[in-house]
Design an enzyme around this catalytic site. Structure first.
Site, PDB file in Angstrom:
ATOM      1  N   LYS A 206      87.642  68.742 100.764  1.00 15.29           N
ATOM      2  CA  LYS A 206      87.298  69.541  99.588  1.00 15.29           C
ATOM      3  C   LYS A 206      88.275  70.708  99.453  1.00 15.29           C
ATOM      4  CE  LYS A 206      83.398  72.234  97.858  1.00 15.29           C
ATOM      5  NZ  LYS A 206      81.999  72.625  98.059  1.00 15.29           N
ATOM      6  N   GLU A 212      91.335  70.471 111.272  1.00 15.42           N
ATOM      7  CA  GLU A 212      91.323  69.113 111.831  1.00 15.42           C
ATOM      8  C   GLU A 212      91.941  68.122 110.854  1.00 15.42           C
ATOM      9  OE1 GLU A 212      88.795  71.212 111.720  1.00 15.42           O
ATOM     10  OE2 GLU A 212      87.499  71.074 113.484  1.00 15.42           O
ATOM     11  N   GLY A 267      79.831  70.063 100.823  1.00 14.91           N
ATOM     12  CA  GLY A 267      80.458  69.021 101.643  1.00 14.91           C
ATOM     13  C   GLY A 267      79.493  67.940 102.077  1.00 14.91           C
ATOM     14  N   ARG A 268      78.348  68.357 102.642  1.00 11.70           N
ATOM     15  CA  ARG A 268      77.414  67.352 103.171  1.00 11.70           C
ATOM     16  C   ARG A 268      76.613  66.672 102.069  1.00 11.70           C
ATOM     17  NH1 ARG A 268      76.492  72.345 104.448  1.00 11.70           N
ATOM     18  NH2 ARG A 268      74.599  73.444 103.894  1.00 11.70           N
ATOM     19  N   GLU A 353      72.781  71.350 109.283  1.00 17.43           N
ATOM     20  CA  GLU A 353      73.707  72.317 108.690  1.00 17.43           C
ATOM     21  C   GLU A 353      73.015  72.992 107.506  1.00 17.43           C
ATOM     22  OE1 GLU A 353      78.439  72.344 108.664  1.00 17.43           O
ATOM     23  OE2 GLU A 353      77.635  70.981 107.176  1.00 17.43           O
ATOM     24  N   HIS A 384      64.579  51.132 124.979  1.00 19.97           N
ATOM     25  CA  HIS A 384      64.954  50.883 126.374  1.00 19.97           C
ATOM     26  C   HIS A 384      65.636  52.077 126.989  1.00 19.97           C
ATOM     27  CE1 HIS A 384      63.909  46.592 126.139  1.00 19.97           C
ATOM     28  NE2 HIS A 384      64.103  46.826 124.854  1.00 19.97           N
ATOM     29  N   LYS A 504      85.488  78.698 114.330  1.00 20.29           N
ATOM     30  CA  LYS A 504      86.786  78.348 113.733  1.00 20.29           C
ATOM     31  C   LYS A 504      87.749  79.525 113.855  1.00 20.29           C
ATOM     32  CE  LYS A 504      85.198  75.670 109.759  1.00 20.29           C
ATOM     33  NZ  LYS A 504      85.302  75.599 108.317  1.00 20.29           N
TER      34      LYS A 504
HETATM   35  C1  G6Q Z   1      79.531  70.501 104.750  1.00 20.10           C
HETATM   36  C2  G6Q Z   1      80.453  71.438 105.317  1.00 20.10           C
HETATM   37  C3  G6Q Z   1      81.526  70.856 106.202  1.00 20.10           C
HETATM   38  C4  G6Q Z   1      82.731  70.329 105.452  1.00 20.10           C
HETATM   39  C5  G6Q Z   1      83.864  70.130 106.451  1.00 20.10           C
HETATM   40  C6  G6Q Z   1      85.106  69.584 105.798  1.00 20.10           C
HETATM   41  O1  G6Q Z   1      78.637  70.778 104.010  1.00 20.10           O
HETATM   42  O2  G6Q Z   1      80.959  72.217 104.308  1.00 20.10           O
HETATM   43  O3  G6Q Z   1      81.055  69.842 107.042  1.00 20.10           O
HETATM   44  O4  G6Q Z   1      82.428  69.156 104.781  1.00 20.10           O
HETATM   45  O5  G6Q Z   1      84.140  71.337 107.091  1.00 20.10           O
HETATM   46  O6  G6Q Z   1      85.559  70.442 104.811  1.00 20.10           O
HETATM   47  P1  G6Q Z   1      86.670  70.015 103.821  1.00 20.10           P
HETATM   48  O7  G6Q Z   1      86.181  68.860 103.027  1.00 20.10           O
HETATM   49  O8  G6Q Z   1      86.979  71.207 102.983  1.00 20.10           O
HETATM   50  O9  G6Q Z   1      87.865  69.598 104.671  1.00 20.10           O
END
Ligand code: G6Q
Length: 536
Positions: A206, A212, A267-268, A353, A384, A504
């Site tokens: 996003k 990462e 994001g989520r 989250e 199990h 972070k």
């Molecule tokens: C979700 C968070 C988080 C996000 C990641 C990746 O709700 O905001 O999990 O999706 O940190 O972020 P980017 O899509 O910006 O790389």
């Protein structure tokens, strides 16, 4: 402070809890022969059985009173209408707009976002069709066989969960990989043996700034150029899903090959935004739209069904009952469908989250519990391993069972065995086995207590016809809305995630300290020692 714990219904629930906390589910069933059918719903093809819970009519009444007192009925509409309910980030929360039909109109700052949503969906469909049909060729003229999604958190968990869940519907001539971890092994293993000429990277981010993802994206570009030594080739092998066009261009991706979304999609909650591109390539646009339709059906159900017939609302209230009154710490989710093996991991982000918050919307420290710890594994595997603790341990763990009548791979008696186990677990958890029953089996006295199942362990069962794109959409939306209702009740913001920031920031400080042994470090004595250990 406008404490939920000061509401009349909360106080009534506290009093009622004292009356019912020791009542056995067995007694509740004994008192009402119709309980199984009374406390179940059949909506949108989901048979939702919530009778095996530690609730009676009064509990249910009081939980709905709580929902009424907190105006859940009218407040659920605030999300759909585009109100800026993500107050800390001053954003609307409109993942529901991502699956709304073309004819709808949803305004954000006076602008109808629905045509934008469909424009991106159409662009995704056109691109997916080209990859799937082989019309899209790599730089050297080969067709694409490998699709590698690079993203993390919300830009990974949705895509990987959807791919695994809907693998049965996917094009098996395509090979899908998901790289999320900054650990180089994740990337190295994903591309092992792949031919760059046949590979497409989807950089899903996003913000297009995530450490990462950008590290993996740069490594992907290096890996690619090490095989095809021509930067012009990037345009045929790298596409982006992002809201940040400037950074996408800087990375070297043609903006024509960028699929956008908006700040009103968290994001989520972005699995049905362009973040779903890998899913659409895997299952095709038609199936993808069926999935969106499933989401939309659940959105409409949540939005319109009366609270007492509303699956996400009931789930949310039961969650509050265990979390805040029984002081249960966790919620287990056990899909009896192997394709849903990544569903619990997906739900962990969605739920934890979102509702892992310690302050209310006014920024005041709350003095009650918020989000539960979600966890799970597919059945029957869990039986199990850790089910022992749920049956005979000392902790109360409410369970969600998810099962389907029909297997996507009907083989002999497998499905009967699978579903028999799911149903049996719910029964065993609720009803247990008494000392008398154990004794009657002729068990020696020294072992009797070891073989007793106290029962009274609550569970919900969600039973559907068959796993499909549509049903997956319904299930995800169902949990999304449950999370929202719980956030409303706890008076917290389920749509920000400030708790991920500190680590972070500290990592950015430590990176140069690891890279340069001479750099002075002044953390606490533990952190200094860890850095020195790495340096040596
Ligand atoms: C979700 C968070 C988080 C996000 C990641 C990746 O709700 O905001 O999990 O999706 O940190 O972020 P980017 O899509 O910006 O790389």
């Amino acid at each position: 402070m406008n404490h939920i714990t000061n509401t009349q219904s909360w106080k009534a629930l506290e009093n009622h809890f004292e009356e019912i906390k020791n009542v056995h589910i067995k007694t509740l069933f004994g008192n009402d022969k119709e309980r199984g059918s009374k406390l179940s719903l059949n909506e949108l093809g989901i048979y939702f059985d919530y009778s095996k819970h530690r609730v009676n009519d009064k509990t249910i009444d009081l939980l709905f009173k709580l929902a009424e007192e907190l105006k859940i009925d009218s407040r659920r509409e605030e999300m759909f209408s585009g109100k800026k309910i993500n107050k800390t980030e001053n954003r609307a929360v409109l993942h529901t707009a991502l699956r709304t039909p073309k004819s709808a109109s949803i305004l954000v700052d006076g602008h109808n976002v629905v045509p934008d949503v469909h424009e991106v969906l159409d662009k995704m469909a056109s691109f997916s069709n080209k990859i799937r049909s082989g019309e899209w060729k790599g730089y050297t003229g080969k067709i694409i066989k490998n699709v590698i999604n690079i993203g993390i958190g919300g830009s990974d968990l949705g895509p990987v969960m959807a791919y695994e869940s809907l693998k049965h519907f996917s094009d098996r001539s395509l090979n899908f990989k998901f790289v999320s971890n900054v650990d180089g092994s994740d990337f190295a293993e994903a591309v092992e043996g792949l031919d760059a000429e046949e590979s497409l990277f989807i950089i899903s981010s996003k913000t297009f700034t995530t450490l990462e993802t950008m590290t993996n994206a740069n490594t992907a570009r290096d890996w690619f150029l090490s095989q095809i030594n021509n930067p012009e080739a990037i345009a045929k092998h790298f596409v982006a899903v992002s809201t940040n066009e400037k950074s996408v261009i800087e990375f070297g991706i043609d903006p024509q090959n960028m699929f956008g979304f908006w700040d009103w999609v968290g994001g989520r909650y972005s699995m049905t935004a362009a973040i779903g591109l890998s899913t659409m390539i895997a299952i095709g646009a038609e199936n993808y739209h069926k999935m969106l339709n499933g989401y939309h059906q659940m959105d409409e159900h949540f939005r319109n069904a009366p609270l007492r017939k509303n699956i996400p609302v009931i789930m949310a209230l039961l969650g509050i009952w265990y979390n805040n009154f029984f002081e249960a710490e966790t919620q287990a989710v056990f899909p009896y469908e192997n394709y849903l093996k990544r569903f619990p991991a997906y739900l962990q982000q969605l739920t934890m989250e979102s509702n892992g918050k310690q302050v209310n919307l006014n920024g005041e420290r709350i003095d009650y519990q918020s989000g539960a710890i979600y966890w799970g594994e597919p059945g029957t595997n869990g039986q199990h391993s850790f089910y022992q603790l749920i049956h005979q341990g000392t902790k109360l763990i409410p369970v969600d069972f998810i099962g389907f009548k029909k297997s996507l791979n009907p083989l002999g008696s497998h499905q009967d065995y699978l579903i028999a186990n799911m149903i049996a677990q719910g029964e065993a958890l609720a009803f247990g086995k008494t000392k008398e029953e154990v004794k009657a089996e002729g068990i020696t006295d020294d072992l009797v207590m070891h073989k007793v199942f106290e029962g009274n362990k609550p569970s919900s069962t969600f039973f559907l016809d068959q796993l499909s794109p549509e049903n997956l959409g319904k299930l995800v939306a169902m949990y999304e809305h449950c999370v929202y209702v719980q956030g409303l009740i706890w008076d917290i913001n389920p749509f920000d995630q400030m708790g991920v920031e500190l680590g972070k920031v500290l990592a950015m400080k430590i990176i140069p300290e690891l890279e340069n042994d001479e750099r002075e470090i002044n953390h606490d004595s533990s952190t200094n020692a860890l850095i020195n250990f790495y340096r040596k």
